[in-house]
Design an enzyme around this catalytic site. Structure first.
Site, PDB file in Angstrom:
ATOM      1  N   ARG A 157      -1.926  11.933  -3.363  1.00 19.32           N
ATOM      2  CA  ARG A 157      -1.724  10.982  -2.041  1.00 19.32           C
ATOM      3  C   ARG A 157      -0.522  10.946  -1.396  1.00 19.32           C
ATOM      4  O   ARG A 157       0.222  11.670  -2.078  1.00 19.32           O
ATOM      5  CB  ARG A 157      -2.268   9.459  -2.644  1.00 19.32           C
ATOM      6  CG  ARG A 157      -3.534   9.361  -3.172  1.00 19.32           C
ATOM      7  CD  ARG A 157      -4.679   9.632  -1.911  1.00 19.32           C
ATOM      8  NE  ARG A 157      -6.118   9.420  -2.564  1.00 19.32           N
ATOM      9  CZ  ARG A 157      -6.854   8.025  -2.535  1.00 19.32           C
ATOM     10  NH1 ARG A 157      -6.327   7.041  -2.375  1.00 19.32           N
ATOM     11  NH2 ARG A 157      -8.030   8.039  -2.897  1.00 19.32           N
ATOM     12  N   CYS A 436      -3.992  -6.595  -0.243  1.00 20.46           N
ATOM     13  CA  CYS A 436      -4.830  -5.611   0.262  1.00 20.46           C
ATOM     14  C   CYS A 436      -5.404  -6.238   1.571  1.00 20.46           C
ATOM     15  O   CYS A 436      -5.610  -7.490   1.694  1.00 20.46           O
ATOM     16  CB  CYS A 436      -5.617  -5.065  -0.705  1.00 20.46           C
ATOM     17  SG  CYS A 436      -6.906  -6.094  -1.162  1.00 20.46           S
ATOM     18  N   CYS A 481     -10.575  -7.086  -4.641  1.00 25.50           N
ATOM     19  CA  CYS A 481     -11.536  -6.514  -5.732  1.00 25.50           C
ATOM     20  C   CYS A 481     -10.694  -6.014  -6.935  1.00 25.50           C
ATOM     21  O   CYS A 481      -9.471  -6.166  -6.738  1.00 25.50           O
ATOM     22  CB  CYS A 481     -12.216  -5.189  -5.055  1.00 25.50           C
ATOM     23  SG  CYS A 481     -11.462  -3.735  -4.868  1.00 25.50           S
ATOM     24  N   CYS A 485      -5.365  -2.038  -5.190  1.00 26.46           N
ATOM     25  CA  CYS A 485      -4.418  -1.367  -4.208  1.00 26.46           C
ATOM     26  C   CYS A 485      -2.994  -2.243  -3.804  1.00 26.46           C
ATOM     27  O   CYS A 485      -2.277  -1.695  -3.369  1.00 26.46           O
ATOM     28  CB  CYS A 485      -5.277  -1.253  -2.635  1.00 26.46           C
ATOM     29  SG  CYS A 485      -6.821  -0.151  -2.772  1.00 26.46           S
TER      30      CYS A 485
END
Length: 571
Positions: A157, A436, A481, A485
């Site tokens: 990434r 996030c 969640c 992130c």
């Protein structure tokens, strides 16, 4: 462990039929081409029709999503979901020129719902993009030498880099290395150019993916460069972290840490966050060889049967750190040197004006959760039209106006003042909070995050003020969640979503990202969260030692037990 005794029943050595469906999908994709081009032409649906193409598009930096605020109503009306897409830009080290900013602004206004988002990995995301706008955005980015290659998917990434220019005299050199590494590790397939730029396919004289091969990595792989004393990138949360070490003659090289990762799954105790392990030092000239060697070990030995177990952190814990290190050294053709001393003091941002030894000035602007709505876009467009330096996106979702000459400071301040942009009056707690995206666009979100954080902070600020802690720097992070992130599992206070209005609450992370936190309440609502925080912060105010951080206090006062290793996170 010897090579002959090594369990290789779940890795790249196995026939595809024994591995996960995603491995077979990648192998059959013709190096990420799939049928994406055909799906983009389908006007019957706002989606990409093929489920495999939806997965493949992640390698191109694109997530298919839908407006979850409208999902139930559209279902009642027997309409398909309100499909739209998120596009993530590849921006090594978070460095952006004014020309690039103006193009991003133009594309966001035309195709992205008049909003941009600064992410926790130092890049931009477009949201609310319709299928017909995908090519115009990607081609527009190309005009200013930007792309979205490998911003998502089972590959390396976007590469992060400490962004605060006052943090080190080696900043420019390390930032350039971050870009060099990013360009080196992205997939080499021409699929991106063919699908999005309209290039013709030409025969290749060699393998299309000389490093990745047809099945790429087992899962995503994250790389970041940190420059002590700032750990703003949270280097211990990276699959491969490179900590810059300087000497009398300049940059000597990097301490290497491996195996960090935040993702976990609720109700799956075999999944857990992990902090990266320090394995040694490499000189500058061996950097690329080290990156290749580390990634090759994960490529060859990572779990390709169970995606919940496919990140590098699990490969290390399964095989053992010593074995992994030896295998990296074998691939690199050299041994690691002994790690050099270093110290981190913070993972936050320094706001206002700062000056570097070269006489240039840099101003950090607070951006709540990284969200640039139209008023902020207008301010930044005006600023980008006159700014002669660069912009730098921070890992904490803020923005640095960098490289400003002394005589230009007044005009920068004037523009920011005219648009009401100032960090004055913003609490220390709010400055150290990140979130996030979560609802309504993220398909994985179970609860609110970006939209909830401002109101939650207001209530926590009241608690902090009541206990006389108004100026105390405490890291707080929310995630919709458990995938993490916003890097929640290393925050001093963290919430991860379980259901609408329900969160897991964590305490005890390290202030500069050096320790995991631990869950103190599971699946609770706001009243329970505020009650726990009121009690813990009250005790902190009364019982802390001089200079003690809140996360450290939570461990010392036994509010939560310390997590010594990621594999004990769920104990």
């Amino acid at each position: 462990m010897t090579t002959s005794s090594l369990d290789r029943s779940r890795d790249l050595s196995q026939p595809l039929e024994r591995l996960s469906a995603d491995e077979r999908m990648k192998a059959a994709s013709d190096y990420l081409r799939g049928t994406i081009s055909d799906g983009l032409l389908d006007r019957i649906t706002g989606a990409v029709p093929s489920a495999d193409d939806v997965k493949l598009m992640k390698f191109h930096g694109i997530y298919q999503q839908d407006d979850r605020d409208l999902r139930d109503e559209r279902r009642r009306q027997k309409l398909e979901p309100a499909y739209q897409f998120m596009i993530r830009v590849r921006l090594p080290g978070g460095v952006c020129t004014p020309e690039q900013w103006l193009k991003l602004d133009e594309l966001a206004r035309a195709h992205g719902g008049e909003t941009l988002r600064l992410t926790t990995r130092q890049t931009f995301q477009f949201h609310w993009v319709l299928k017909g706008s995908l090519r115009p955005i990607i081609r527009g980015l190309h005009e200013t030498l930007l792309d979205t290659v490998a911003a998502c998917g089972d590959d390396s990434r976007g590469v992060m880099c400490t962004v605060d220019p006052q943090g080190s005299r080696f900043h420019a050199e390390v930032a350039e290395m971050a870009k060099r590494v990013s360009d080196h590790v992205i997939p080499k397939t021409r699929a991106y150019h063919e699908i999005w730029y309209g290039d013709e396919r030409v025969a290749s004289s060699g393998p299309e993916e000389p490093f990745y091969g047809p099945t790429y990595m087992p899962r995503k792989f994250k790389i970041g460069f940190a420059l002590p004393p700032s750990n703003d990138i949270d280097v211990y949360a990276q699959d491969l972290g490179l900590i810059a070490i300087g000497g009398p003659e300049g940059l000597d090289g990097f301490n290497v840490v491996i195996g960090g990762g935040m993702g976990r799954t609720d109700q799956a105790p075999q999944t857990y966050p992990r902090l990266a392990s320090l394995i040694g030092f490499v000189p500058v000239e061996r950097l690329i060889a080290c990156v290749d060697a580390v990634m090759a070990v994960q490529r060859d030995y990572g779990d390709r049967k169970e995606r919940l177990h496919a990140r590098f952190k699990y490969t290390i814990d399964d095989k053992g750190l010593d074995w992994i290190k030896a295998e990296i050294e074998k691939n690199m053709g050299a041994s690691f040197e002994e790690a050099r001393p270093f110290e981190f003091t913070s993972n936050g941002d320094s706001f206002g004006w700062n000056t570097t030894p070269d006489g240039r000035h840099h101003r950090t602007i607070f951006v709540q959760s990284g969200r640039l709505t139209l008023p902020l876009l207008n301010a930044m467009k005006e600023l980008a039209s006159v700014h002669k330096g660069t912009f730098r996106l921070t890992p904490n979702q803020n923005l640095i106006v960098a490289g400003v000459e002394e005589e230009e400071k007044a005009s920068i301040d004037s523009i920011l003042h005219a648009h009401g942009l100032s960090e004055e009056g913003v609490s220390t707690l709010r400055k150290n909070a990140i979130a996030c995206v979560a609802l309504p666009t993220c398909g994985l979100a179970m609860a609110e995050s970006e939209r909830y954080l401002p109101d939650l902070l207001t209530k926590i600020e009241e608690i902090v003020a009541r206990h006389g802690l108004g100026d105390e720097a405490i890291t707080i992070r929310t995630s919709g969640c458990p995938n993490g992130c916003s890097r929640p599992y290393i925050a001093e206070i963290a919430l991860t979503g379980r259901a609408p209005g329900k969160y897991n609450l964590y305490l005890g992370g390290g202030f500069h990202g050096q320790r995991l936190n631990r869950m103190i309440r599971e699946n609770v609502g706001e009243p329970a969260i505020l009650e726990v925080l009121d009690d813990a912060l009250g005790r902190f105010a009364r019982e802390r030692e001089p200079g003690e951080r809140f996360g450290d206090f939570c461990i010392r006062a036994e509010i939560v037990r310390e997590v010594t290793e990621g594999r004990f996170f769920n104990d």
